[in-house]
Design an enzyme around this catalytic site. Structure first.
Site, PDB file in Angstrom:
ATOM      1  N   GLU A 233      80.120  -7.931  41.326  1.00 24.32           N
ATOM      2  CA  GLU A 233      79.912  -8.569  40.035  1.00 24.32           C
ATOM      3  C   GLU A 233      81.232  -8.855  39.310  1.00 24.32           C
ATOM      4  O   GLU A 233      81.378  -9.887  38.677  1.00 24.32           O
ATOM      5  CB  GLU A 233      79.035  -7.652  39.163  1.00 24.32           C
ATOM      6  N   ASP A 234      82.190  -7.942  39.433  1.00 31.19           N
ATOM      7  CA  ASP A 234      83.385  -8.038  38.582  1.00 31.19           C
ATOM      8  C   ASP A 234      84.687  -8.360  39.307  1.00 31.19           C
ATOM      9  O   ASP A 234      85.735  -8.409  38.688  1.00 31.19           O
ATOM     10  CB  ASP A 234      83.589  -6.713  37.825  1.00 31.19           C
TER      11      ASP A 234
ATOM     12  N   HIS B 255      86.025   4.089  35.953  1.00 33.94           N
ATOM     13  CA  HIS B 255      84.584   3.958  35.684  1.00 33.94           C
ATOM     14  C   HIS B 255      83.770   4.155  36.973  1.00 33.94           C
ATOM     15  O   HIS B 255      82.757   4.859  36.982  1.00 33.94           O
ATOM     16  CB  HIS B 255      84.305   2.590  35.067  1.00 33.94           C
TER      17      HIS B 255
ATOM     18  N   ASP C  24      75.882   5.015  35.872  1.00 26.49           N
ATOM     19  CA  ASP C  24      76.752   3.967  35.326  1.00 26.49           C
ATOM     20  C   ASP C  24      76.625   3.930  33.809  1.00 26.49           C
ATOM     21  O   ASP C  24      77.607   3.925  33.064  1.00 26.49           O
ATOM     22  CB  ASP C  24      76.292   2.641  35.971  1.00 26.49           C
TER      23      ASP C  24
ATOM     24  N   ASP D 131      62.401  27.096  20.431  1.00 22.51           N
ATOM     25  CA  ASP D 131      63.235  27.014  21.636  1.00 22.51           C
ATOM     26  C   ASP D 131      64.607  26.402  21.356  1.00 22.51           C
ATOM     27  O   ASP D 131      65.185  25.751  22.204  1.00 22.51           O
ATOM     28  CB  ASP D 131      62.518  26.244  22.743  1.00 22.51           C
TER      29      ASP D 131
ATOM     30  N   HIS E   7      79.880  -0.036  42.927  1.00 20.07           N
ATOM     31  CA  HIS E   7      78.780  -0.725  42.248  1.00 20.07           C
ATOM     32  C   HIS E   7      79.173  -1.963  41.443  1.00 20.07           C
ATOM     33  O   HIS E   7      78.369  -2.863  41.279  1.00 20.07           O
ATOM     34  CB  HIS E   7      77.958   0.261  41.384  1.00 20.07           C
TER      35      HIS E   7
HETATM   36 MN    MN Z   1      79.415  -0.202  35.928  1.00 21.90          MN
END
Ligand code: MN
Length: 491
Positions: free
Chosen positions: A76-77, A48, A138, A259, A72
């Protein structure tokens, strides 16, 4: 699926000789931090991070942003802290990762949370737009892997994408990402409509593609004969969601969409754009009223190109988009183009002022709104609803929400102009102040220097929060001045 090798290859291709050592370190660091973690689709978590970084590399962003893309989700994780990220990769990368961590995992848990997340998003955007670009990258990968999530989450994420992320990408001029986000979310939010569009446009789309390929061959010859070198011509198929939106405006009649497949011509410079326009009109008759010069008058999000629709071979209607390579870059990557690797070296990365004025304005008025429901309603109005583009007498393009009036226009230019506005000319004709403006209007405000201030009646028709706030403010001040005067007299 992209690998880290792909990221490096892309960075090297876009910037020959780039130093990718730090990128490698960031990849190793993130891999170790996420070691053992799996995504719901069974892949290693690091995929990811790599996909996010790959999207950023495709947009040719600076190395700090790509590194932040890799890192990123670390604070947090994982057990690794933001401080450690900062210690290893410096304050610039640290700042970006902090920005994303602060945004947190945006969740749709009720109105309170939703409004709060949006506020955070705009604050982050004003501090450093790259934070939001990383967030968009993300989100793109989260959508690409959405099928492995439970249906409730699919709905939440897809809806949020159509309501928040795609409009933000659009406002930032990142056309490429906006189209991808919308198309991925479309099938989840409106599954039946999605099916309908796919089924009802397929044969026409194929037919049009065949036709366009024939035109392209002919066109290349024409351009070469005229002495142009270094041009590229290709067919551009309309994104499904924007096609759906257009069909809604055209009675769901596919024949009215010109278009579906357009032809995009990319040339060396601006002069060549007009040269090509001339060649096209010389060969095929243009449809009246369909020539748009977004070079002389760019869209407020910075988009520049020439558009024209002509009666092509056999009388078939076809749209052309003509631009040079710089314009093309900005059309695809918008604001992100400001941070392109080469340009960013050693320079202070600040907000490019004009294109981002709306963010600072937004922060200005949103400070005063405490009620979340009201906040969301006004956001929808100011950012997420359709915009119109009108012109000042000097030819500057101003964007306003649909149905905005000359008073909104006046306050958009300057509070003083709003306060002293006494009349308006639209396309050189005097009009009432409550007139609803439409795209392309040339608006001139007539000011009365002796005017005391705005009229409370204007509140009945103004559309922007900026105008509303100024008028309310003025009437409030006037009232309290009156009360003071009155109480002084009484005592
Ligand atoms: Mn993420």
């Amino acid at each position: 699926m992209a690998t880290f090798e792909d990221v490096k290859t892309l960075v090297n291709k876009n910037n020959p000789g780039a130093d990718v050592t730090m990128l490698e370190l960031a990849y190793d660091f993130a891999s170790k931090a996420h070691a053992g973690q799996k995504r719901l689709d069974g892949t290693d978590y690091i995929t990811h991070a790599v996909e996010t970084a790959y999207t950023l590399a495709q947009m040719n962003l600076d190395p700090d942003t790509i590194m932040a893309g890799l890192l990123h989700d670390v604070p947090e994780d994982t057990a690794v802290t933001l401080e450690e990220v900062e210690k290893n990769f410096g304050p610039n990368v640290g700042k970006l990762v902090r920005g994303i961590t602060k945004l947190g995992k945006l969740k749709y848990r009720g109105l309170e949370r939703y409004a709060e997340n949006l506020r955070k998003m705009f604050v982050a955007m004003a501090e450093d737009v790259r934070v939001v670009i990383i967030k968009l990258a993300d989100r793109l990968h989260n959508l690409e892997t959405l099928s492995s999530l439970p249906p409730v989450k699919q709905q939440r994420i897809a809806r949020e994408t159509l309501e928040i992320y795609a409009p933000i990408a659009n406002r930032l001029g990142i056309g490429e990402l906006k189209g991808k986000l919308e198309d991925l979310a479309f099938r989840y939010v409106y599954p039946n409509e999605y099916q309908w569009v796919v089924e009802h446009t397929k044969s026409r789309m194929e037919d049009q593609l065949t036709y366009v390929n024939g035109v392209i061959t002919e066109l290349k010859e024409l351009l070469a004969q005229s002495g142009l070198t270094n041009f590229s011509v290709h067919g551009r198929v309309k994104h499904l969601y924007s096609l759906y939106r257009k069909l809604q405006r055209k009675d769901m009649d596919i024949a009215k969409v010109y278009d579906l497949v357009a032809i995009r011509i990319i040339v060396n410079n601006e002069a060549d754009c007009y040269h090509v326009l001339g060649l096209l009109h010389n060969k095929w008759k243009p449809l009246p009223g369909r020539i748009k010069d977004y070079i002389a008058q760019p869209k407020p999000n910075g988009y520049r190109s020439l558009h024209t629709t002509v009666f092509g071979e056999g009388g078939r209607i076809i749209e052309f988009q003509i631009r040079d390579t710089v314009m093309h870059d900005h059309a695809e990557y918008g604001i992100a183009a400001h941070w392109h690797y080469k340009e960013s070296k050693g320079t202070e990365l600040k907000l490019p002022p004009e294109q981002l004025k709306w963010i600072t304005e937004l922060l200005q008025w949103q400070k005063d709104i405490v009620d979340n429901e009201q906040y969301l309603a006004s956001l929808k109005l100011d950012i997420f609803q359709n915009r119109i583009f009108v012109l000042t007498p000097k030819g500057d393009v101003i964007d306003l929400p649909e149905e905005a009036t000359p008073v909104d226009f006046a306050y958009h230019i300057h509070s003083d102009i709003g306060d002293h506005c006494s009349g308006a000319r639209v396309n050189e004709k005097l009009v009432p102040l409550e007139t609803k403006l439409v795209s392309g209007d040339l608006v001139e405000i007539i000011m009365d220097k002796n005017r005391q201030g705005p009229s409370e009646d204007w509140l009945k028709f103004v559309k922007t929060n900026m105008a509303r706030a100024h008028i309310k403010n003025y009437t409030k001040k006037k009232r309290s001045a009156f009360v003071k005067l009155f109480s002084r007299r009484a005592s």
